[in-house]
Each structure stands twice: as C-alpha cells, then as structure tokens.
Design an enzyme around this catalytic site. Structure first.
Site, PDB file in Angstrom:
ATOM      1  N   LEU A 121       0.815  -1.222   0.000  1.00  0.00           N
ATOM      2  CA  LEU A 121       0.000   0.000   0.000  1.00  0.00           C
ATOM      3  C   LEU A 121       0.844   1.265   0.000  1.00  0.00           C
ATOM      4  CD1 LEU A 121       0.001   1.050   3.180  1.00  0.00           C
ATOM      5  CD2 LEU A 121      -1.730  -0.728   3.402  1.00  0.00           C
ATOM      6  N   PHE A 235       3.398   6.369 -12.581  1.00  0.00           N
ATOM      7  CA  PHE A 235       4.813   6.483 -12.195  1.00  0.00           C
ATOM      8  C   PHE A 235       5.694   6.984 -13.330  1.00  0.00           C
ATOM      9  CE2 PHE A 235       5.210   5.253  -7.768  1.00  0.00           C
ATOM     10  CZ  PHE A 235       3.874   4.967  -7.527  1.00  0.00           C
ATOM     11  N   ALA A 238       7.366  13.214 -14.253  1.00  0.00           N
ATOM     12  CA  ALA A 238       8.723  13.747 -14.042  1.00  0.00           C
ATOM     13  C   ALA A 238       8.700  14.802 -12.938  1.00  0.00           C
ATOM     14  CB  ALA A 238       9.229  14.355 -15.342  1.00  0.00           C
ATOM     15  N   CYS A 246      10.093   4.590   1.825  1.00  0.00           N
ATOM     16  CA  CYS A 246      10.190   3.264   1.186  1.00  0.00           C
ATOM     17  C   CYS A 246      11.201   3.179   0.045  1.00  0.00           C
ATOM     18  CB  CYS A 246       8.810   2.849   0.693  1.00  0.00           C
ATOM     19  SG  CYS A 246       7.596   2.859   2.006  1.00  0.00           S
ATOM     20  N   LYS A 249      14.976   3.685   1.038  1.00  0.00           N
ATOM     21  CA  LYS A 249      15.416   2.598   1.929  1.00  0.00           C
ATOM     22  C   LYS A 249      15.452   1.257   1.177  1.00  0.00           C
ATOM     23  CE  LYS A 249      11.926   0.934   4.707  1.00  0.00           C
ATOM     24  NZ  LYS A 249      11.690  -0.475   4.593  1.00  0.00           N
ATOM     25  N   LYS A 306       5.179  13.565  -0.633  1.00  0.00           N
ATOM     26  CA  LYS A 306       4.169  13.537  -1.707  1.00  0.00           C
ATOM     27  C   LYS A 306       2.871  14.056  -1.094  1.00  0.00           C
ATOM     28  CE  LYS A 306       2.343   8.919  -1.034  1.00  0.00           C
ATOM     29  NZ  LYS A 306       1.935   7.685  -1.637  1.00  0.00           N
TER      30      LYS A 306
HETATM   31  C1  UGA Z   1       5.579   3.058  -2.209  1.00  0.00           C
HETATM   32  C2  UGA Z   1       4.917   2.068  -3.190  1.00  0.00           C
HETATM   33  O1  UGA Z   1       4.216   2.782  -4.207  1.00  0.00           O
HETATM   34  C3  UGA Z   1       3.945   1.128  -2.458  1.00  0.00           C
HETATM   35  O2  UGA Z   1       3.433   0.154  -3.364  1.00  0.00           O
HETATM   36  C4  UGA Z   1       4.700   0.417  -1.325  1.00  0.00           C
HETATM   37  O3  UGA Z   1       3.837  -0.432  -0.583  1.00  0.00           O
HETATM   38  C5  UGA Z   1       5.281   1.475  -0.393  1.00  0.00           C
HETATM   39  O4  UGA Z   1       6.187   2.321  -1.140  1.00  0.00           O
HETATM   40  C6  UGA Z   1       6.037   0.756   0.699  1.00  0.00           C
HETATM   41  O5  UGA Z   1       7.038   0.098   0.437  1.00  0.00           O
HETATM   42  O6  UGA Z   1       5.572   0.754   1.865  1.00  0.00           O
HETATM   43  P1  UGA Z   1       4.844   5.344  -1.048  1.00  0.00           P
HETATM   44  O7  UGA Z   1       6.250   5.413  -0.557  1.00  0.00           O
HETATM   45  O8  UGA Z   1       3.739   5.603  -0.093  1.00  0.00           O
HETATM   46  O9  UGA Z   1       4.551   3.899  -1.688  1.00  0.00           O
HETATM   47  O10 UGA Z   1       4.716   6.434  -2.198  1.00  0.00           O
HETATM   48  P2  UGA Z   1       4.592   6.475  -3.810  1.00  0.00           P
HETATM   49  O11 UGA Z   1       3.243   6.916  -4.170  1.00  0.00           O
HETATM   50  O12 UGA Z   1       5.083   5.207  -4.428  1.00  0.00           O
HETATM   51  O13 UGA Z   1       5.615   7.658  -4.154  1.00  0.00           O
HETATM   52  C7  UGA Z   1       6.993   7.554  -3.827  1.00  0.00           C
HETATM   53  C8  UGA Z   1       7.748   8.764  -4.336  1.00  0.00           C
HETATM   54  O14 UGA Z   1       7.788   8.783  -5.756  1.00  0.00           O
HETATM   55  C9  UGA Z   1       7.142  10.122  -3.919  1.00  0.00           C
HETATM   56  O15 UGA Z   1       8.179  10.997  -3.526  1.00  0.00           O
HETATM   57  C10 UGA Z   1       6.475  10.628  -5.174  1.00  0.00           C
HETATM   58  O16 UGA Z   1       6.413  12.043  -5.253  1.00  0.00           O
HETATM   59  C11 UGA Z   1       7.417  10.058  -6.245  1.00  0.00           C
HETATM   60  N1  UGA Z   1       6.777   9.895  -7.562  1.00  0.00           N
HETATM   61  C12 UGA Z   1       5.760   9.004  -7.726  1.00  0.00           C
HETATM   62  C13 UGA Z   1       7.245  10.614  -8.650  1.00  0.00           C
HETATM   63  O17 UGA Z   1       8.186  11.438  -8.526  1.00  0.00           O
HETATM   64  N2  UGA Z   1       6.668  10.419  -9.880  1.00  0.00           N
HETATM   65  C14 UGA Z   1       5.658   9.540 -10.070  1.00  0.00           C
HETATM   66  O18 UGA Z   1       5.187   9.403 -11.220  1.00  0.00           O
HETATM   67  C15 UGA Z   1       5.184   8.812  -8.963  1.00  0.00           C
END
Ligand code: UGA
Length: 418
Positions: A121, A235, A238, A246, A249, A306
């Site tokens: 999640l 995902f 940009a 997550c 790490k 985020k």
């Molecule tokens: C992430 C995964 O998406 C989950 O599936 C996973 O369970 C979780 O880690 C975990 O290991 O517990 P999360 O860290 O809550 O979830 O956040 P994301 O929505 O994946 O975003 C991560 C980072 O990527 C954020 O800084 C966001 O701004 C960035 N991001 C995301 C982008 O820069 N571009 C995108 O298109 C999407």
C-alpha cells in the site's frame, strides 16, 4: 507509548485519509497494547508482524525490531499452539528462512509457521490499497499456512466487505490475484516492485532532461509512452525525484542484498544516481536564474514527500530546503499538513519560517518553488500571487501548475522537462 495512548482514544498519530473513520467504527473490536502478552495472543491463529525495518548506515535493513517482535510473540505462544506468524515488514530475501533457523528451536512442537506476506500500500491511499489491492502475495512452506492467510483476506479477495463511504473511485477494478510462492520469492517481490517503480520514475526524469535539451515536452512523451498498455502511464510523472520512507530505503537494501550475493543490480544503482542528480539539477537552475542564493528569499510550497501525507521522511522538499539554507537562502515554507513534522527536522530560525497561510509564505519572495504537488497549489489566485511576490520566478518541481496561465501573468515559469 504515546501512539498506543492515542490509538486507544481512537486518535491516529499520523494523517491517513479515511483511516480515522475506520478506527472509530472498529474501536470496540481492537485492543492496543505496547507489549505482547499471553492474554493478547491467546488462541490467535494468525499473528501479523508489521514493525519498521529502517536503513542501517551501510544501506542494509535493520532487523532489530523484527527480531524483538518475533521473540516476544514466540515466548508468549502457548505450548503446542497452531499459529501462523505473517511477516508484513519489508525484509531482505532470506529473512524468513533465518527466522525459522533462529527461532525454530523455541517453537513448541513445530506448529508455528512463518509466512512472508509483503505489503504494497501507498501512504495517503492506504485504506483504498488495503481493500482494493492488485495482488496479495503469500510466501509459505505449508498448505495450512496459506489457508490461514486466504481466510483472513477472504473479504478482500471476494470484495464482500462494507465499502467505506469516502471511497468513491476505483471500486470497479478486477478482484485481486492471490499469489502463492516461497518465502524468498515473496520477500523479493516487494523489493523488486519498489525498485521497479523507482526506476520507472528515474527513467522518465532522465528522459525529461533530454526533453529540455532537444525542446520536447516530457508530459506529452509520458502520455505517448504510457498509453502503451505494456508500459502504463502511472509512475511516469517527471519531477524532482522520489522520496519517502520506502523507495530510498528499499533501493539501498536491494543493492546491499545484491552485493552480498555478487549481483551488481546496475539498473537499480542508476535509478538512485539519477534521483540524486534531479535535486542537483533543480538547485542549479534556481541558483543561476537568481544569480546566486545568498540572501534570496524563497517560498517553498510543499514539505511532505508527496501529497496526502504529513510524512517528511526522505522528502525531496526537505533535502532541497536544507541545501538552500546551506547556500545562504532565506526560506518561507508552507504545507497543508506537514509543517509540524518539518519543524522537527528543520527547526524554525532566522533563516527559515513556516507559514500556515500560503499567501503569507509568498509575500515578498524572490522565487517560488513547488516541491510537492498538493492540489491546492494549482487553485491559487495567481493574480494575487503576482502582486505580492518580489520577483516573478516559479520553479515547478512537480509539473503541476499551468505554464501558459503563469506566463500570461508575467511569471518566468520553469517546470521539469518541458
Ligand atoms: C511506495 C509504493 O508505491 C507502495 O506500493 C509500497 O507499498 C510502499 O512504497 C512501501 O514500500 O511501503 P509510497 O512510498 O507511499 O509507496 O509512495 P509512492 O506513491 O510510491 O511515491 C513515492 C515517491 O515517488 C514520492 O516521492 C512521489 O512524489 C514520487 N513519484 C511518484 C514521482 O516522482 N513520480 C511519479 O510518477 C510517482
């Protein structure tokens, strides 16, 4: 301890949309305790361990909390108990086997089964992702253990739960897959998934840099790529890079696992390198546009890693603010909900002030940075913003503002890759 007290009162110590309501509704059926004890575990068929596995200095996952939790659970199980212990914490491949080896001799009559059950999640969407997952992965050695997990997840697998009112979209998706495999494979699914998502973002960020050089628009490129169902649009946004508790790490821990087993994982390393370079690139752009940063007043919009969360752990926004402060800039920072957490890592001083009111943060600044794409920012009254800033520079690190509108108001607008 404080969290336990809060939870017992029905109060959440974190911000997570919809979770407070669920907690209120289920309070009478949940007991919170900061100590595992026999009464708590009595007759439990399933114990889920979801403690943190923070990074150590060398990037490896620190399993101290996990070991402590398993030890406590095992010591409280009754002689001959039939219990499945599911590890939901993100743990390096081989951890489940190691737990069996380490704690196996303590297991009365070998009736305790360790199962790997990784979590997928997202913060800010946790309730939806829990109820409407794409897949549930179970790594087990024994058919009974799989049965216990299948039963526990029954309402989610069949979608027979009562839908919380706040979930209005995405309820029509296919039912989740239930994937059964070995503990090692399940453990690796988690890391491989997170690393893949991180590299997908780094890939589009690298393409964004190329877009700037050749005069293309990364949003159009992402759309054109993402409509190919094999690639997918998600995902591919940009920006200034990925952060949170997550991806940073888990990519480090995966690289460490690779090192231990003689596997280079060069693609994951490249994703991390690109992610670091995005912040360098963004800072350089601001510095050259403003002709240096010493004494420049900068509004920073967004502090969480985020939107929809107050979590600032490994937030790109926090890293940028820290680096701007070191270069002599004066920061006026704002965020809808993460200010309290940001204050704990970057305390208020003569060089940084936090403003609850975004327009106060924008008054008399030399430039505006968008560091988290909160939907509030695109709804700002930019005619008013144009009147209150000192210089009309906007650096949109999340490509969430309307370039044409801003240029029409005389702003110099700079997004990422367009
Ligand atoms: C992430 C995964 O998406 C989950 O599936 C996973 O369970 C979780 O880690 C975990 O290991 O517990 P999360 O860290 O809550 O979830 O956040 P994301 O929505 O994946 O975003 C991560 C980072 O990527 C954020 O800084 C966001 O701004 C960035 N991001 C995301 C982008 O820069 N571009 C995108 O298109 C999407």
């Amino acid at each position: 301890m404080q969290s336990q007290v809060h939870l017992s009162w029905g109060k959440l110590p974190i911000y997570e949309p919809g979770l407070d309501d669920l907690l209120q509704k289920s309070r009478s059926r949940i007991t919170f305790s900061n100590k595992v004890n026999r009464t708590l575990l009595n007759g439990s068929e399933l114990v889920i361990i979801a403690v943190g596995t923070p990074p150590k200095d060398d990037g490896d996952a620190d399993l101290t909390f996990l070991h402590d939790a398993v030890e406590e659970v095992i010591s409280c199980l009754e002689e001959g108990a039939r219990t499945v212990v599911a590890i939901k914490s993100t743990v390096p491949v081989g951890t489940n086997d190691m737990l069996v080896e380490k704690f196996g001799s303590m297991l009365p009559g070998h009736r305790v089964q360790f199962v790997s059950n990784p979590e997928f999640l997202r913060e800010g969407h946790a309730v939806y992702d829990m109820l409407y997952p794409d897949r549930i992965v179970v790594g087990a050695r024994d058919r009974d253990a799989v049965g216990a997990l299948r039963e526990a997840y029954g309402p989610i697998l069949q979608r027979s739960f009562v839908k919380p009112d706040f979930i209005t979209d995405g309820t029509e998706k296919d039912l989740p897959y239930f994937i059964v495999t070995t503990p090692k494979s399940a453990e690796l699914v988690k890391y491989a998934s997170n690393a893949f998502l991180a590299l997908k973002i780094s890939y589009i960020n690298e393409i964004a840099m190329l877009c700037e050089k050749v005069g293309a628009n990364v949003e159009d490129v992402a759309l054109g790529m993402g409509t190919d169902s094999r690639i997918g649009r998600s995902f591919l946004n940009a920006g200034i890079g990925w952060g949170g508790s997550c991806f940073p790490k888990d990519t480090s821990a995966l690289i460490r696992t690779g090192e231990k087993h003689g596997s280079e994982l060069s693609i994951v390393r490249a994703a991390v390198k690109v992610n670091v370079s995005m912040k360098d690139y963004f800072l350089q752009n601001i510095e050259s546009a403003l002709g240096g940063l010493e004494g420049k007043v900068i509004a920073v919009l967004g502090l969480s890693f985020k939107p929809n969360t107050d979590d600032v752990r490994d937030s790109p926004a926090i890293e940028l603010v820290d680096r701007l402060l070191k270069k002599g800039a004066i920061i006026k920072a704002t965020d809808p909900i993460a200010i309290d957490n940001a204050r704990k890592v970057l305390p208020e001083s003569g060089k940084i002030v936090y403003e609850e009111d975004v327009y106060k943060a924008l008054e008399d600044v030399d430039c505006v940075l968008i560091t988290t794409e909160w939907p509030q920012w695109s709804k700002l009254d930019f005619e008013r913003v144009a009147r209150i800033v000192r210089q009309k520079f906007i650096f949109d690190g999340r490509n969430c503002l309307d370039k044409e509108l801003l240029e029409g108001l005389g702003f110099i607008y700079k997004g990422v890759g367009k």
